[in-house]
Design an enzyme around this catalytic site. Structure first.
Site, PDB file in Angstrom:
ATOM      1  N   GLU A 153       0.813  -1.134   0.145  1.00 35.82           N
ATOM      2  CA  GLU A 153       0.080   0.233  -0.174  1.00 35.82           C
ATOM      3  C   GLU A 153       0.955   1.176  -0.003  1.00 35.82           C
ATOM      4  O   GLU A 153       0.912   1.972   0.903  1.00 35.82           O
ATOM      5  CB  GLU A 153      -1.141  -0.147   0.881  1.00 35.82           C
ATOM      6  CG  GLU A 153      -2.117  -1.068   1.147  1.00 35.82           C
ATOM      7  CD  GLU A 153      -2.980  -1.105   2.397  1.00 35.82           C
ATOM      8  OE1 GLU A 153      -4.017  -1.325   2.222  1.00 35.82           O
ATOM      9  OE2 GLU A 153      -2.560  -0.286   3.525  1.00 35.82           O
ATOM     10  N   GLU A 311      -6.535  -7.492  -0.863  1.00 38.17           N
ATOM     11  CA  GLU A 311      -7.023  -7.398   0.563  1.00 38.17           C
ATOM     12  C   GLU A 311      -8.294  -6.697   0.380  1.00 38.17           C
ATOM     13  O   GLU A 311      -8.882  -5.862  -0.491  1.00 38.17           O
ATOM     14  CB  GLU A 311      -6.245  -6.070   1.126  1.00 38.17           C
ATOM     15  CG  GLU A 311      -4.636  -6.595   1.790  1.00 38.17           C
ATOM     16  CD  GLU A 311      -4.064  -5.492   2.502  1.00 38.17           C
ATOM     17  OE1 GLU A 311      -4.986  -4.941   3.272  1.00 38.17           O
ATOM     18  OE2 GLU A 311      -2.985  -5.253   2.481  1.00 38.17           O
TER      19      GLU A 311
END
Length: 680
Positions: A153, A311
């Site tokens: 991320e 995710e």
């Protein structure tokens, strides 16, 4: 000859982040057994393990990772092996305190969480490439490793650092962009305003906290630099991994969801072998299924094909003020909606719910309650669903509508000192996307300068405040050749340097839209105006109005009250062989849906299939068959016309398929042209 790097796993990948280092080794065998029971085929490992893999600088301990990868391979589970560079260890910051990030107010942030590093730090880059190289050298040939997971991320917590090191890197980036021509930068930034002219490169600093609002172009270039700086970290690690293992694909998890806007993913996507994304629901969003669809379509467009959901959550997350648990069937609907919108892999954070640490209250595939839980039952059911949908892998979208999405336009419009601070790019795009989603109309996302627009019948630009000349010309040429374009208010207003396009509004699009505006009239919060004309009865608009006159267009709707009573609000213009629409205001949802329905009909775009309200319908297109996804978000069940085989049950479908209450049906149908050929 280039090496083809793709994920060599059969069917749709299934799994999540696996963090066995958080648990005693005797738990690992249970993990393997339960993963097999759930149908897990790939897990991400090592994402947050830097401190354990490199306990001191240049000293490695791979004993734990060796056991984990061997165990996964023995159990037929692939590894998405991560470089752990999102979490530098404490020893690194003690040795290199200058690598800590500095916020806009000049505060140096401490280590003790994740991503607490300056993206421009030479010490961080050196350490990150060192650990990436050590992992690559050791595991390039390990049979469990199917994909590299670079970092985690990017920009989630450190999208910008305002330290002196970042300032120097920013100046280097600016010199490259402006050809080392300081006059060119001064012109682009408009620095004659407020006496901001620069005479030396070293005078330029990041847009730190100051007494008034910083220069808009300065801020915009800073956003571009920050995205590029993090991208350079990704490509540097990726290249280290490629050198050691040329055939193994590399990815990093994007964050295309609600209000995360730090990265220009159009620039990032071509650098990834496989595009992947993280997506979490907002607890306050009453229609989060629309956000799943919109973001899924955007990621599919970035990937130019299938992608991986890296995710998601099985239930509640942990980082919102109130973290809503998912209702019955919601986890399954969410996952299969991602598949419907192009995902060839479904993964969660995380496999086993943590008992300690900042994310201990984040849901997982194996929750705190263990296997005696509804979430576990849903996880096992989803594994069976994905096995049943294996043949869907690789299929694409048949969209004939494209929505223009541009991060530069988003950043520019949301800068301070706009005519209205109430404008939010993603909200405006979603307002247009939602009625198309409800109607079952497939959508791609494009850049303003995307070539080959003729594959679309209709292009929508709900919010394109900033557009360069090439992008504007590309959209105009599409209309001139016979396409249909619909443009939202406050579009085309500025060029790539954030300079207002003079001569009237809507700037770059005045000619193709056949209108001329001379003043903007944004509305106050809670204020609305009436609309009349070819619109539903009692139509209203809020947020924005502008005074325009017709210069070739026809008025489809006008304002009924307020300072612009009688002024056109929605217009239609024939341009070349095509048609251009302008929505100079923000209509209420019913009115906007009616306008978009008419625009679609005139452009020849039809819904995928008539379905009841609350039922999502999406088609994925395969080589020999189409896959019709039907998802009941309303919880009423439905009977939908279809023919073929329902893949989740294996039952033949003749005439119609039953979608259970709150459930999902996926029908393999013969391709439309094949059906027509057989009928003929």
């Amino acid at each position: 000859m280039t090496t083809e790097r793709r994920l060599r796993l059969p069917g749709i990948a299934y799994g999540g982040d696996y963090n066995p280092e958080q648990w005693p080794e005797e738990v690992w065998a249970e993990d393997m057994a339960l993963m097999r029971e759930a149908g897990v085929t790939m897990v991400s490992v090592g994402i947050f393990s830097w401190a354990l893999l490199e306990p001191s600088e240049g000293v490695y301990d791979f004993s734990r990772m060796d056991k984990i990868l061997d165990l996964l391979h023995e159990n037929g589970i692939a590894a998405d092996l991560a470089t752990p560079t999102a979490c530098p260890p404490a020893w690194f910051f003690r040795a290199h305190p200058e690598a800590l990030p500095v916020d806009r107010d000049g505060r140096t942030l401490s280590y003790g969480s994740r991503q607490t590093f300056c993206p421009s730090s030479p010490a961080y880059r050196t350490a990150a490439l060192r650990i990436a190289g050590a992992l690559a050298e050791r595991y390039a040939d390990h049979p469990a490793v199917a994909m590299w997971h670079v970092h985690n991320e990017y920009g989630c917590h450190n999208a910008a650092c305002y330290c002196d090191t970042s300032a120097a890197a920013f100046r280097t980036w600016l010199k490259a962009k402006y050809g080392n021509d300081l006059d060119a930068l001064n012109h682009a930034w408009g620095t004659t305003f407020w006496s901001q002219w620069y005479y030396d490169w070293d005078e330029i600093i990041p847009p730190r906290a100051t007494g008034a609002d910083p220069n808009p172009t300065h801020q915009l270039d800073w956003r571009r630099f920050c995205s590029d700086e993090l991208l350079s970290l990704f490509t540097a690690e990726r290249d280290v991994l490629r050198h050691a293992a040329p055939d193994i694909p590399a990815t990093t998890n994007f964050m295309v969801m609600h209000n995360f806007d730090a990265m220009d993913y159009w620039r990032w996507a071509p650098e990834l072998d496989i595009v992947s994304n993280d997506h979490y629901l907002l607890s306050t969003d009453p229609e989060s299924e629309i956000d799943i669809a919109l973001c899924g379509d955007l990621v599919r467009s970035l990937a130019d094909g299938p992608w991986l959901l890296m995710e998601h959550s099985t239930g509640a997350i942990n980082w919102q003020p109130v973290n809503r648990a998912k209702g019955p069937g919601e986890m399954r609907r969410n996952a299969l909606a991602h598949v419907a919108h192009g995902a060839d892999g479904i993964a969660y954070f995380q496999w086993r719910a943590a008992k300690a640490g900042a994310e201990q209250w984040h849901s997982a595939m194996l929750p705190h309650a263990g296997t005696d839980s509804r979430i576990w039952q849903d996880v096992v059911q989803l594994g069976a669903d994905l096995r049943a949908l294996a043949e869907v892998r690789g299929s694409t979208s048949p969209a004939r509508i494209a929505i223009v999405w541009d991060w530069n336009a988003r950043w520019a419009m949301e800068l301070p000192c706009q005519p209205s601070g109430e404008l939010r790019f993603q909200d405006l795009v979603r307002d247009w996307y939602a009625p198309l989603w409800r109607a079952g109309v497939a959508v791609d996302f494009i850049r303003p300068d995307t070539p080959d627009l003729d594959r679309y019948q209709l292009v929508l630009a709900p919010s394109l405040y900033l557009v360069d000349d090439a992008g504007a010309a590309n959209l105009a040429a599409f209309v001139e050749r016979g396409g249909t374009l619909a443009v939202g208010f406050h579009s085309g207003a500025v060029d790539e340097n954030c300079h207002i396009r003079l001569g009237g509004y809507p700037g770059a699009f005045r000619e193709i839209l056949g209108v001329h505006g001379d003043e903007l009239f944004p509305l106050l919060p809670g204020q609305s105006v009436g609309l009349t004309g070819q619109v539903p009865q009692d139509a209203t608009a809020d947020l924005w109005t502008e005074r325009i006159r017709l210069t070739g267009a026809e008025a489809v709707a006008t304002y009924t009250d307020g300072p612009l009573a009688g002024v056109p609000a929605i217009t239609r213009h024939t341009y070349g062989s095509g048609t251009a629409w302008y929505l100079a205001t923000h209509p209420d949802p019913t009115t906007l849906a009616a306008a978009l329905k008419r625009i679609c009909q005139e452009a020849g775009v039809c819904p995928e299939r008539e379905v009841p309200a609350g039922v999502e319908v999406v088609r994925r297109r395969g080589a020999d068959a189409d896959y019709l996804f039907l998802i009941d978000h309303a919880g009423h069940g439905a009977e939908i016309p279809a023919d073929g085989v329902e893949l989740l049950t294996g039952k033949p479908v003749t005439g119609s398929v039953t979608v259970p209450e709150g459930g999902v049906a996926v029908v393999r149908e013969p391709r439309a042209e094949l059906r027509e050929r057989v009928t003929a």
